[in-house]
Structure formats: C-alpha cells, structure tokens
Design a protein around this motif. Structure first.
Motif: not given
Length: 126
Positions: A31-33, A102-107, A112-114
């Motif tokens: 998990i990143d975000t 984290r694929t987008f700066s602001l997420m 951005a979510y899987d």
C-alpha cells in the motif's frame, strides 16, 4: 486478492459527525496511498481525500477541507475518515480506494487507485 472493506456510515443530522473505516486485506498487500471517494445520486464519483501510508501525508478536496480528517493505522492496514460538521450535500456512498504505487502527484483521481471497496452509505438530513 486484495479486499477493501468499509464500515461506519449511516444517518446523521446536519452539523453532526460520522466516522468511516476501511480495512485492507489480502496478498500481496503493498500500500502506498489510501483514499476516499464519494458518489451522490445522479452525480459522478468525486475525490474526498487521501493519505500516504508512509509519512501520513494528507490531501483533501476543498469541499471537505477543515471538516474531514483521514488517519491511518499501518499495522492494521486501516484508514479512518472522521467527518465533522456534516452537511446535507455530504450525502453519498463513500468508497475506500487503495493504490500500490504513487502514479499521480496528488493522487486525487480515480485512475490512481488499483482497488476499491463496495462503499458505505452516508446520509445527512437537514
């Protein structure tokens, strides 16, 4: 298989508070975000807020800033959305989401979510 399970929600009067939780489980669990989105009837799903699991950095939509707070428990792979000063326009189905990278700066975008939870209903009466 990763699963996200939301809990909490329900019916509350305007000005009140509700607390939502989201627990991630499964393997692999990288998990990143984690974040929250919501979808009101007849509207598109919109970003509410997110938190990075490393560092606990948060970012919120303007519509909830100062009223909603996201916190995390890394050991339990859980995030919580504390919603205060609720307004009728907060009525929606709230979805938890998880990103492995984290694929987008602001997420703050859905792409951005899987993984996504099924959602939990929040209704705020006036």
């Amino acid at each position: 298989q990763v699963q996200l399970v939301e809990s909490g929600g329900g019916l509350e009067q305007a000005g009140g508070s509700l607390r939502l939780s989201c627990a991630a489980s499964g393997r692999p669990l990288n998990i990143d975000t984690m974040g929250w989105f919501r979808q009101a009837p007849g509207k598109e799903r919109e970003f509410v807020g997110r938190i990075t699991m490393s560092g606990g950095y948060t970012y919120y939509a303007d519509s909830v800033k100062g009223r909603f707070t996201i916190s995390r428990d890394n050991a339990k792979h859980t995030i919580t959305l504390q919603m205060n000063s609720l307004k009728p326009e907060d009525t929606a189905v709230y979805h938890c989401a998880m990103a492995s990278r984290r694929t987008f700066s602001l997420m703050s975008v859905e792409a951005a979510y899987d993984y996504w939870g099924q959602g939990t209903q929040v209704t705020v009466s006036s």
